[in-house]
Design an enzyme around this catalytic site. Structure first.
Site, mmCIF file in Angstrom:
data_model
loop_
_atom_site.group_PDB
_atom_site.id
_atom_site.type_symbol
_atom_site.label_atom_id
_atom_site.label_comp_id
_atom_site.label_asym_id
_atom_site.label_seq_id
_atom_site.Cartn_x
_atom_site.Cartn_y
_atom_site.Cartn_z
ATOM 1 N N ASP A 9 0.985 -0.917 0.066
ATOM 2 C CA ASP A 9 -0.091 0.027 -0.092
ATOM 3 C C ASP A 9 1.061 1.280 0.093
ATOM 4 O OD1 ASP A 9 -2.287 1.645 0.253
ATOM 5 O OD2 ASP A 9 -2.032 1.706 2.415
ATOM 6 N N SER A 10 0.362 2.653 -0.152
ATOM 7 C CA SER A 10 1.102 3.524 0.146
ATOM 8 C C SER A 10 1.552 3.786 1.298
ATOM 9 C CB SER A 10 0.272 4.763 -0.700
ATOM 10 O OG SER A 10 -0.789 4.924 0.309
ATOM 11 N N TYR A 41 -0.819 8.072 -2.449
ATOM 12 C CA TYR A 41 -1.111 7.987 -4.059
ATOM 13 C C TYR A 41 -2.252 8.571 -4.637
ATOM 14 C CZ TYR A 41 1.920 3.677 -4.248
ATOM 15 O OH TYR A 41 3.044 2.749 -3.811
ATOM 16 N N GLY A 42 -3.170 8.854 -3.754
ATOM 17 C CA GLY A 42 -4.562 9.518 -4.092
ATOM 18 C C GLY A 42 -4.584 10.711 -5.138
ATOM 19 N N CYS A 72 -4.468 -1.535 -1.540
ATOM 20 C CA CYS A 72 -4.813 -0.088 -1.841
ATOM 21 C C CYS A 72 -5.672 -0.014 -3.082
ATOM 22 C CB CYS A 72 -3.456 0.435 -2.367
ATOM 23 S SG CYS A 72 -3.469 2.286 -2.706
ATOM 24 N N ASN A 73 -6.807 0.651 -2.800
ATOM 25 C CA ASN A 73 -7.839 0.802 -3.928
ATOM 26 C C ASN A 73 -7.349 1.623 -4.973
ATOM 27 O OD1 ASN A 73 -10.803 -0.283 -2.611
ATOM 28 N ND2 ASN A 73 -9.445 0.531 -1.053
ATOM 29 N N THR A 74 -6.549 2.826 -4.491
ATOM 30 C CA THR A 74 -6.062 3.684 -5.669
ATOM 31 C C THR A 74 -5.220 2.712 -6.462
ATOM 32 O OG1 THR A 74 -6.084 5.370 -3.780
ATOM 33 C CG2 THR A 74 -4.844 5.731 -5.994
ATOM 34 N N GLU A 150 -2.491 8.375 7.834
ATOM 35 C CA GLU A 150 -1.245 8.110 7.667
ATOM 36 C C GLU A 150 -0.367 9.035 8.768
ATOM 37 O OE1 GLU A 150 -0.180 5.710 6.049
ATOM 38 O OE2 GLU A 150 1.997 5.985 6.116
ATOM 39 N N CYS A 182 -10.915 3.127 0.384
ATOM 40 C CA CYS A 182 -9.792 3.328 0.855
ATOM 41 C C CYS A 182 -9.101 2.547 1.994
ATOM 42 C CB CYS A 182 -9.595 4.778 0.926
ATOM 43 S SG CYS A 182 -7.760 5.386 1.441
ATOM 44 N N THR A 183 -8.138 1.583 1.930
ATOM 45 C CA THR A 183 -7.675 0.820 2.912
ATOM 46 C C THR A 183 -7.688 1.793 4.246
ATOM 47 O OG1 THR A 183 -5.575 0.639 1.881
ATOM 48 C CG2 THR A 183 -7.211 -1.059 1.714
ATOM 49 N N HIS A 184 -6.920 2.878 4.143
ATOM 50 C CA HIS A 184 -6.682 3.857 5.236
ATOM 51 C C HIS A 184 -7.971 3.742 6.139
ATOM 52 C CE1 HIS A 184 -2.653 4.713 3.304
ATOM 53 N NE2 HIS A 184 -2.455 5.113 4.495
HETATM 54 N N1 DGL Z 1 -4.692 3.213 0.780
HETATM 55 C C1 DGL Z 1 -4.807 3.862 -0.477
HETATM 56 C C2 DGL Z 1 -6.191 3.377 -1.104
HETATM 57 O O1 DGL Z 1 -6.685 2.198 -0.595
HETATM 58 C C3 DGL Z 1 -4.741 5.402 -0.832
HETATM 59 C C4 DGL Z 1 -4.256 6.215 0.280
HETATM 60 C C5 DGL Z 1 -3.314 7.417 -0.478
HETATM 61 O O2 DGL Z 1 -3.783 8.239 -1.169
HETATM 62 O O3 DGL Z 1 -2.069 7.045 -0.903
HETATM 63 O O4 DGL Z 1 -6.780 3.896 -1.830
#
Ligand code: DGL
Length: 267
Positions: A9-10, A41-42, A72-74, A150, A182-184
């Site tokens: 993930d990011s 990543y977003g 990570c969805n992104t 984060e 988003c996993t976060h």
């Molecule tokens: N955890 C990431 C997701 O699931 C994104 C967080 C990011 O923006 O890096 O999309």
């Protein structure tokens, strides 16, 4: 065959998936790679994210991963096809749980929270088009929210304000399912539960993805070894100390995390 799940993930978000996978298969060796040097990543282009995804997956494979989990969805939105085309081991990605949210919604009103990258990507558009049916599915970009997580903030005033501002409209319109894209955001479940009316259910994809990983491994003949529970071995591409400090803040805030060790450095 020595099996190992390689999750990336990011940042800390994918630990929600690592936690679910460890809970379901405690003896499965897991490596976790957080691309903190390139977080978030977003806000990046799909091409940048796809390039990073390939580097991270190859790093995990060099470290013995026999299955890659894009937690990570992104990155899944930007890179899944490319990873599958270029890698020879199974790749499991994730997508916002739009389908189960629509299936479970009685009010036929669903909200999806995700990063700007995921909300603007073709993958989520396809997903909502395919699964909305007669329901209204509103996708809401949450720029800056993953950044707060984060930093270890899951219940601060800033987090609560951001979430209640975003969800006030959907709640007024009768939303009864909120899908976390988003996993976060998985770490925000207790805060969301406190903010939302009791009739609203919050869904995330961590556990379904963990189940999928085990199914894909079984299909590929990768047996989870018997043995004692394993620590998740974590690496960060950025500063390991600040990554560890974030994990500690999450732990102090009551987050569910697997047993883990932060190792350093990463190539
Ligand atoms: N955890 C990431 C997701 O699931 C994104 C967080 C990011 O923006 O890096 O999309």
């Amino acid at each position: 065959m020595q099996v190992r799940a390689g999750i990336f993930d990011s940042g800390v978000g994918g630990l929600t998936v690592a936690e679910a996978l460890h809970r379901l298969a405690p003896s499965l060796p897991i490596s976790y790679l957080a691309d903190t040097a390139f977080f978030p990543y977003g806000n990046r282009t799909a091409e940048e994210v796809a390039d990073r995804a390939l580097v991270l997956a190859r790093t995990l494979i060099a470290g013995g991963a026999t299955v890659i989990v894009v937690a990570c969805n992104t990155a899944s939105s930007a890179a899944l096809e490319r990873l599958r085309a270029e890698l020879t081991i199974p790749v499991v990605g994730m997508e916002p749980p739009v389908k189960p949210a629509v299936e479970r919604s009685r009010s036929r009103t669903v909200a999806v929270l995700a990063t700007t990258g995921t909300v603007s990507g073709a993958r989520l558009a396809r997903l909502t088009e395919r699964h909305s049916g007669d329901a209204t599915v509103t996708t809401i970009a949450m720029p800056g929210l993953a950044d707060l997580v984060e930093a270890g903030e899951t219940a601060s005033e800033r987090v609560r304000t951001m979430l209640s501002d975003a969800l006030r409209g959907p709640v007024a319109e009768g939303v009864d399912e909120v899908a976390l894209g988003c996993t976060h955001y998985g770490f925000l479940r207790p805060t969301l539960a406190a903010l939302l009316p009791a009739s609203v259910e919050v869904l995330d994809a961590a556990e379904p993805v963990a189940r999928r990983v085990l199914a894909v491994m079984a299909e590929a003949g990768q047996d989870v070894p018997a043995g004692p529970p394993q620590e998740v071995l974590c690496y960060a591409t950025g500063d390991a100390d600040s990554f560890e400090a974030t994990i500690q803040r999450l732990r102090d805030g009551g987050a569910a995390l697997p047993p883990l060790r932060v190792l350093r450095p990463v190539a």
